[in-house]
Each structure stands twice: as C-alpha cells, then as structure tokens.
Design a protein around this motif. Structure first.
Motif, PDB file in Angstrom:
ATOM      1  N   GLN A  21      76.089  -5.770 -34.293  1.00  0.00           N
ATOM      2  CA  GLN A  21      77.052  -6.441 -34.275  1.00  0.00           C
ATOM      3  C   GLN A  21      77.298  -7.356 -35.414  1.00  0.00           C
ATOM      4  O   GLN A  21      76.150  -7.952 -35.221  1.00  0.00           O
ATOM      5  CB  GLN A  21      77.197  -6.592 -33.090  1.00  0.00           C
ATOM      6  N   SER A  22      78.483  -7.960 -35.208  1.00  0.00           N
ATOM      7  CA  SER A  22      78.398  -8.784 -36.599  1.00  0.00           C
ATOM      8  C   SER A  22      78.444 -10.145 -35.998  1.00  0.00           C
ATOM      9  O   SER A  22      77.750 -11.401 -36.911  1.00  0.00           O
ATOM     10  CB  SER A  22      80.590  -8.654 -36.676  1.00  0.00           C
ATOM     11  N   LYS A  23      78.087 -10.356 -34.766  1.00  0.00           N
ATOM     12  CA  LYS A  23      77.538 -12.022 -34.281  1.00  0.00           C
ATOM     13  C   LYS A  23      76.214 -11.818 -33.760  1.00  0.00           C
ATOM     14  O   LYS A  23      75.825 -11.834 -32.721  1.00  0.00           O
ATOM     15  CB  LYS A  23      78.472 -12.316 -32.801  1.00  0.00           C
ATOM     16  N   LEU A  47      74.877  -5.973 -25.409  1.00  0.00           N
ATOM     17  CA  LEU A  47      76.364  -5.662 -25.920  1.00  0.00           C
ATOM     18  C   LEU A  47      77.185  -6.207 -25.813  1.00  0.00           C
ATOM     19  O   LEU A  47      77.649  -5.598 -25.175  1.00  0.00           O
ATOM     20  CB  LEU A  47      76.276  -4.419 -26.516  1.00  0.00           C
ATOM     21  N   THR A  48      77.912  -7.435 -26.810  1.00  0.00           N
ATOM     22  CA  THR A  48      79.023  -8.085 -26.503  1.00  0.00           C
ATOM     23  C   THR A  48      80.353  -7.298 -27.306  1.00  0.00           C
ATOM     24  O   THR A  48      80.760  -8.401 -26.638  1.00  0.00           O
ATOM     25  CB  THR A  48      78.905  -9.680 -26.750  1.00  0.00           C
ATOM     26  N   GLU A  49      80.156  -6.826 -28.313  1.00  0.00           N
ATOM     27  CA  GLU A  49      81.422  -7.104 -28.897  1.00  0.00           C
ATOM     28  C   GLU A  49      82.105  -4.805 -28.329  1.00  0.00           C
ATOM     29  O   GLU A  49      80.734  -4.031 -27.656  1.00  0.00           O
ATOM     30  CB  GLU A  49      81.235  -6.840 -30.256  1.00  0.00           C
ATOM     31  N   SER A  50      83.028  -4.111 -28.729  1.00  0.00           N
ATOM     32  CA  SER A  50      83.380  -3.053 -28.448  1.00  0.00           C
ATOM     33  C   SER A  50      83.196  -2.302 -29.941  1.00  0.00           C
ATOM     34  O   SER A  50      82.883  -0.721 -29.390  1.00  0.00           O
ATOM     35  CB  SER A  50      85.011  -2.634 -28.439  1.00  0.00           C
ATOM     36  N   ASN A  51      82.238  -2.492 -30.193  1.00  0.00           N
ATOM     37  CA  ASN A  51      81.767  -1.331 -32.072  1.00  0.00           C
ATOM     38  C   ASN A  51      80.312  -1.899 -31.959  1.00  0.00           C
ATOM     39  O   ASN A  51      79.988  -3.587 -31.934  1.00  0.00           O
ATOM     40  CB  ASN A  51      82.510  -1.840 -32.102  1.00  0.00           C
ATOM     41  N   CYS A  52      79.676  -1.481 -32.567  1.00  0.00           N
ATOM     42  CA  CYS A  52      78.512  -1.744 -33.184  1.00  0.00           C
ATOM     43  C   CYS A  52      77.820  -1.076 -34.215  1.00  0.00           C
ATOM     44  O   CYS A  52      79.003   0.205 -35.045  1.00  0.00           O
ATOM     45  CB  CYS A  52      77.362  -1.993 -31.945  1.00  0.00           C
ATOM     46  N   ARG A  68      81.436   3.364 -31.482  1.00  0.00           N
ATOM     47  CA  ARG A  68      82.967   2.408 -30.165  1.00  0.00           C
ATOM     48  C   ARG A  68      81.741   2.861 -29.160  1.00  0.00           C
ATOM     49  O   ARG A  68      80.776   3.571 -28.716  1.00  0.00           O
ATOM     50  CB  ARG A  68      84.025   2.889 -30.398  1.00  0.00           C
TER      51      ARG A  68
END
Length: 111
Positions: A21-23, A47-52, A68
């Motif tokens: 993920q981005s972060k 996972l903390t975001e909606s995409n990876c 997604r």
C-alpha cells in the motif's frame, strides 16, 4: 438458497504474495484461490487503504497488478485476515494468459 457470489469461476491456488500500500512496506500474504477478475489472500497485518499493489508468482510469470479490496474479514481467534481482491490493472505482461491457463487446467472450487 445460497448463491456463489463470484461472477467468474475460481480455482484453489496457494502461493506466496506481497501486498503493498502507499503508506508502508509490503505485507506478506498467501494466495488461497484465483479467478480471472480477482483472488483471495490471507495475511496477518491489516490493510488500511482501499487499493493495493499485488506481487505474486504464477507458473513462470511474476504477476504484478493494482487491486481493489473487495472485502476483508478477520478470522476469529487469530491475528489473521482474509481479503478478496479485484484486479484493476495488470502491470506484468502475460499475467492474464497465465491465469486463463491455470483456470482451464484445474477444476473450479466450490466455495
């Protein structure tokens, strides 16, 4: 009455994977099953975001894809998550063909 909620056939397929993920750095995961439009993975970090971004080995191809997160659930009594990923865009050449070949060789999973 119960229905299979997936739109496409899937097969059981176990392989190591990495979810990015981005972060943050990558999360180790294990692929459980795969279809032409997505897959199911298990992992220990949330996972903390909606995409990876997914990286996995499939036959002789390293599959890289933007995904997604379609669903995520914790596994009771364990520090483990089960996540359904939908492919958005394949980065690696030949990934779709490798998945189609895998689907044609193995019988479909029931659940």
């Amino acid at each position: 009455m119960f229905y299979n909620q997936r739109a496409n056939p899937r097969v059981s397929y176990r392989a190591p994977a990495r979810l990015i993920q981005s972060k943050g750095s990558g999360i180790r995961a294990t692929v459980e099953d795969i279809s032409i439009h997505g897959l199911k993975v298990r992992h220990q970090s949330p996972l903390t975001e909606s995409n990876c971004h997914l990286i996995m080995q499939l036959a002789d191809t390293v599959v890289q894809a933007h995904c997604r997160i379609a669903r995520i659930s914790g596994i009771a009594g364990q520090n483990e998550y089960e996540t359904g990923l939908q492919f958005i865009k394949f980065i690696s050449i030949g990934a779709v063909q490798q998945i189609q070949e895998l689907l044609s060789l193995k019988p479909a999973a029931n659940s």
